[in-house]
Scaffold this active site. Structure first.
Site, PDB file in Angstrom:
ATOM      1  N   VAL A  18       0.835  -1.205   0.000  1.00 16.84           N
ATOM      2  CA  VAL A  18       0.000   0.000   0.000  1.00 16.84           C
ATOM      3  C   VAL A  18       0.870   1.255   0.000  1.00 16.84           C
ATOM      4  O   VAL A  18       0.647   2.191  -0.772  1.00 16.84           O
ATOM      5  CB  VAL A  18      -0.960  -0.005   1.206  1.00 16.84           C
ATOM      6  CG1 VAL A  18      -1.807   1.263   1.213  1.00 16.84           C
ATOM      7  CG2 VAL A  18      -1.856  -1.238   1.173  1.00 16.84           C
ATOM      8  N   HIS A 224      -4.996 -14.890  10.488  1.00 12.90           N
ATOM      9  CA  HIS A 224      -5.439 -15.746   9.391  1.00 12.90           C
ATOM     10  C   HIS A 224      -4.397 -16.852   9.286  1.00 12.90           C
ATOM     11  O   HIS A 224      -3.203 -16.589   9.108  1.00 12.90           O
ATOM     12  CB  HIS A 224      -5.516 -14.946   8.092  1.00 12.90           C
ATOM     13  CG  HIS A 224      -5.413 -15.793   6.853  1.00 12.90           C
ATOM     14  ND1 HIS A 224      -6.268 -16.831   6.594  1.00 12.90           N
ATOM     15  CD2 HIS A 224      -4.542 -15.756   5.810  1.00 12.90           C
ATOM     16  CE1 HIS A 224      -5.927 -17.386   5.442  1.00 12.90           C
ATOM     17  NE2 HIS A 224      -4.886 -16.760   4.951  1.00 12.90           N
ATOM     18  N   TYR A 255      -9.028 -22.022   1.384  1.00 14.45           N
ATOM     19  CA  TYR A 255      -8.524 -21.943   0.016  1.00 14.45           C
ATOM     20  C   TYR A 255      -7.299 -22.827  -0.113  1.00 14.45           C
ATOM     21  O   TYR A 255      -6.613 -23.148   0.875  1.00 14.45           O
ATOM     22  CB  TYR A 255      -8.194 -20.501  -0.380  1.00 14.45           C
ATOM     23  CG  TYR A 255      -7.081 -19.848   0.415  1.00 14.45           C
ATOM     24  CD1 TYR A 255      -5.728 -20.072   0.101  1.00 14.45           C
ATOM     25  CD2 TYR A 255      -7.366 -18.995   1.477  1.00 14.45           C
ATOM     26  CE1 TYR A 255      -4.713 -19.480   0.826  1.00 14.45           C
ATOM     27  CE2 TYR A 255      -6.356 -18.389   2.211  1.00 14.45           C
ATOM     28  CZ  TYR A 255      -5.031 -18.631   1.882  1.00 14.45           C
ATOM     29  OH  TYR A 255      -4.014 -18.047   2.607  1.00 14.45           O
ATOM     30  N   ASP A 546     -26.846  14.277  -0.592  1.00 15.69           N
ATOM     31  CA  ASP A 546     -28.234  14.480  -0.985  1.00 15.69           C
ATOM     32  C   ASP A 546     -29.008  14.731   0.302  1.00 15.69           C
ATOM     33  O   ASP A 546     -29.065  13.853   1.171  1.00 15.69           O
ATOM     34  CB  ASP A 546     -28.733  13.215  -1.694  1.00 15.69           C
ATOM     35  CG  ASP A 546     -30.193  13.268  -2.056  1.00 15.69           C
ATOM     36  OD1 ASP A 546     -30.541  14.056  -2.950  1.00 15.69           O
ATOM     37  OD2 ASP A 546     -30.986  12.518  -1.448  1.00 15.69           O
TER      38      ASP A 546
END
Length: 838
Positions: A18, A224, A255, A546
């Site tokens: 990054v 992980h 995976y 908005d």
């Protein structure tokens, strides 16, 4: 370099993929005197980039994240560090096969080549898989792997070759100084750097760095697990890194992917293992790296069993052993999206955190454009760090949501699915009354909002099949036919809606009028007591916000915007305040509670509890005023988001219960119904073809395309005016249209109901693409009980943006016939707006 530069235009902290991408893209945007700093050595300073499995799957249900990924793959290919291998997501259950059909629809919506394949075809693509335990797969040829360390190095070197970048490795940041709300310098163990801009690209350490400046980057490091096994005999003749497609075993959150002669097996199926940024070991304390922690075998055992079922020929081979096993750290956020943009707390302090390898370069390009011109090509609103309220930055909220979200990484997440952790943080003064009526609460920005009321179940008998029941479980999940019954009761009589989740800001000061003219597209120099509906634009004419504005005084305006958008909108207003203090913004969200009262009997109800004249002549549409409702002084605003006569009624928070009781008692003769947000945000809105921010309204589209361009443009200047005038002078590339489904019946015989983000196709199934390369997709979907149709909205190219055009919408692998009912903003229901203005 023994020290650090004395000054810099920008300091980027963190030299993983990054940080390197940010340095490169800032240089591409013309920035000079960039300093990239990391406490580790290069090219692998010890962050998550160094242990990532480095594969890239393309499709996400989020358009924003998919666009970031596709841009990243393009950049990786240009750098020569991407290897295309293909990939297959496999399903073991019928529920997962349905989810793969959803992923096919998202692939079509975003323009990604993919297909559903049989177990035999999966076996042909991946010969070492056990096809007997799967029902099928979702195959994407464009999937591949990337050498992220090499890619980062190349980008860093390119920025250096441009003369824009100084790299400072093995240097720790010890402080970030802030003066008068803006970054002034970065302190390191090798000296200080004077700068007014800092970009934190430090991954799991980002919260620590943000705290140095008094800001918050709400993420949690999480484990992980991954193992690498080998040598795999089947892979012995592989040239390069990968030969076979990557496998995602979606039902087991795992995976498997080839890495040279080895097979990597990773899992998101174990218990959430969260870390505090301050507890991560230092470089000196780490055996491998600070983000590669000791493997906890007991957490991985079940995942390995699942992998063995799917890949028995490799994982069951006694000659294949575990060669590497880690608990790798990555970043999780409370809502699963990245943390991008300038922090609300400190000017010049930018966050580019919680980013996966697959989207890093695309995000970096976006943020660099954002920092340079304020107008990124890809709209990052969903990932804007300014989206969070203070309670969402607490440790309890971050840990609760990240723990809950971890096992949803490969999960089947329903579009309406609700979080369970850290609920009931923000409740309106009506909460106990709503609970007593059987309210089913959905959360928005921490607020508990009734989506429907169980007490309205008798209305189902009253309206019968008009409630458009849903008999397919997925379509009926997180939904109730009571929503449509409440809708019809409001249309017939009167309903009351809790709107306390609105974000409310007062803008006042001697220059408030001039300031609001600059911010708003619509003329704000209106009489005191008028209410305007307006958009806010960026300089390129993209839609930033908005909202409605009430003029309460000559230099006093009250802004009301959606709860989910409140903090982003507040930052946009704050960023443009004059530096001399002539205008102030005050957040009154927690000071005012709001009830909407709408329906043909709304005037009768309100007149019965106030002495004020609420006739059409005495209280016209688009006006507001303070009125007395018993002992309560309330601000009533005559506008409507559901297309019915009525008012939004604002009251001091502590008096809210008294207001509720007064309306409830007065409404009994009118058979008032408590009405949930399912009506306000979906059914009522869609029948009136009203646009919603984040659905139809975003920075990627302009006011002409959305049908919100006014007949005239005010003479005063405003942000985005030049671009808006240009857009008005050109034919639009797309026009927002309202469609209805001709026949909801699926092959199973059940009627199906879309939820949004489905691809809009030609009757022959061809994807529709405008001249800018944007594909057509459903922006909003829902029932229209008063018109008896499923209503969809979508941006369509000129050839299709014609009333009566026949199209198709793909939903769970089937294509449903649809017809363009309305081009532009004309409502389906009450097209002349006689009810709302009566």
């Amino acid at each position: 370099m023994s020290g650090v530069p004395a000054q810099a235009r920008v300091v980027v902290i963190g030299a993983g993929i990054v940080g390197n991408s940010m340095a490169y893209h800032l240089a591409q945007q013309g920035w000079k005197e960039i300093v990239l700093i990391d406490k580790g050595s290069l090219p692998n300073p010890g962050g998550s980039t160094g242990h990532a499995s480095n594969f890239i799957f393309l499709t996400d249900h989020s358009k924003e994240m998919t666009l970031f990924t596709l841009d990243s793959v393009r950049q990786y290919k240009e750098l020569g560090v991407f290897t295309q291998s293909g990939g297959v997501e496999v399903a073991r259950t019928t529920e997962r096969m349905d989810e793969l059909k959803r992923r096919m629809a998202s692939s079509k919506a975003w323009g990604i080549d993919a297909e559903l394949v049989s177990p035999a075809e999966v076996k042909r693509l991946v010969p070492f898989i056990n096809e007997k335990i799967i029902l099928g797969g979702f195959s994407t040829p464009g999937i591949g792997t990337v050498d992220s360390l090499r890619g980062g190095t190349l980008m860093r070197e390119k920025a250096q070759a441009m003369g824009a970048l100084t790299v400072v490795a093995s240097t720790e940041v010890t402080g970030i100084d802030v003066e008068n709300g803006r970054v002034r310098r970065v302190r390191t163990d090798k000296g200080d750097i004077e700068t007014e801009t800092v970009v934190i690209t430090s991954g799991i350490w980002s919260p620590r760095l943000a705290r140095m400046a008094g800001a918050a980057i709400p993420l949690s490091p999480a484990v992980h697990q991954m193992i690498s096994v080998g040598p795999v005999p089947l892979f012995a003749d592989t040239v390069g890194e990968i030969k076979y497609p990557i496998i995602r075993d979606m039902d087991t959150n795992g995976y498997e992917r080839q890495h040279g002669g080895d097979l990597e097996v990773g899992s998101y199926d174990h218990r959430p293992i969260l870390w505090e940024p301050d507890d991560i070991p230092s470089l000196g304390q780490s055996k491998l790296s600070p983000t590669e922690l000791p493997f906890t075998k007991e957490d991985f055992d079940e995942s390995l069993e699942h992998a063995l079922e799917l890949i028995p020929d490799i994982l069951g081979d006694p000659s294949v052993g575990i060669r590497h096993a880690i608990n790798g750290l990555l970043s999780l956020t409370p809502d699963g999206l990245p943390l991008l943009g300038e922090t609300p707390e400190v000017k010049g302090l930018w966050s580019v955190a919680a980013i996966w390898i697959k989207e890093a370069p695309g995000i970096a390009r976006c943020v660099a454009e954002w920092m340079t011109s304020g107008v990124p090509e890809i709209d990052p609103s969903g990932s804007d760090i300014a989206r969070f309220y203070d309670h969402q930055k607490t440790r309890a909220h971050i840990r609760g949501r990240t723990a809950e979200g971890f096992n949803k990484t490969y999960g089947i997440v329903h579009p309406r699915e609700q979080w369970e952790s850290n609920r009931r943080v923000r409740v309106s003064p009506f909460y106990e009354r709503e609970k007593a009526l059987g309210a089913v609460f959905f959360e928005t920005a921490g607020w508990e909002r009734p989506n429907w009321y169980a007490s309205n179940r008798p209305l189902l008998d009253e309206y019968g099949e008009r409630v458009m029941p849903r008999r397919y479980e997925w379509d009926a999940r997180w939904w109730s036919p009571i929503i449509n019954a409440e809708h019809l009761a409001m249309r017939d009589r009167v309903g009351m809606v809790d709107l306390s989740a609105f974000a409310v800001f007062d803008i006042a000061g001697s220059c408030a009028l001039d300031y609001m003219q600059k911010m708003c597209v619509v003329q704000v120099n209106v009489p005191v007591g008028r209410v305007i509906y307006t958009s806010l634009l960026n300089t390129a004419g993209g839609i930033k916000a908005d909202l409605t504005v009430m003029r309460l005084g000559s230099n006093h305006f009250r802004v009301v915007t959606g709860g989910a958008d409140g903090m982003r909108d507040r930052k946009w207003f704050s960023d443009h305040l004059p530096e001399d203090g002539a205008v102030q913004i005050t957040d009154l969200t927690s000071s005012w509670a709001t009830i909407g009262v709408w329906g043909p009997r709304a005037r009768d109800l309100l007149q019965s509890i106030t002495d004020a004249d609420v006739s059409n002549e005495g209280f016209p549409f688009g006006t507001c005023r303070f009125i007395d409702i018993g002992p309560v002084r309330a601000l009533a605003s005559r506008i409507s988001y559901v297309g019915e006569l009525g008012w939004e009624i604002y009251v001091p928070f502590e008096q809210g219960a008294r207001l509720w009781d007064a309306i409830w008692e007065a409404g009994k003769p009118q058979r008032i119904a408590p009405v949930g947000i399912g009506v306000y945000g979906t059914t009522g809105r869609l029948e009136k073809c009203y646009r919603a921010y984040g659905n139809e309204l975003e920075q990627e589209f302009n006011l002409v395309e959305t049908g919100l361009a006014r007949p005239q443009v005010k003479p005063q200047d405003f942000i985005g005016k030049e671009a808006y005038l240009k857009q008005r002078a050109e034919p639009p590339a797309v026009t927002l249209c309202t469609m209805t489904i001709d026949d909801n019946t699926s092959r199973s015989g059940f009627k199906r109901f879309m939820m949004g983000r489905e691809p809009v196709l030609s009757p022959q199934g061809k994807r529709l693409v405008d001249r800018h390369g944007r594909g057509s997709y459903v922006t909003s979907a829902g029932s229209g009980p008063s018109v008896g149709k499923t209503i969809l909205m979508s941006f369509l190219p000129p050839e299709q943006a014609k009333a009566g055009t026949k199209l198709a919408v793909e939903y769970f692998g089937e294509q449903y016939p649809a017809t363009v009912a309305v081009v532009g903003p004309t409502p389906l229901f009450d097209p002349q707006n006689t009810r709302v203005r009566s």
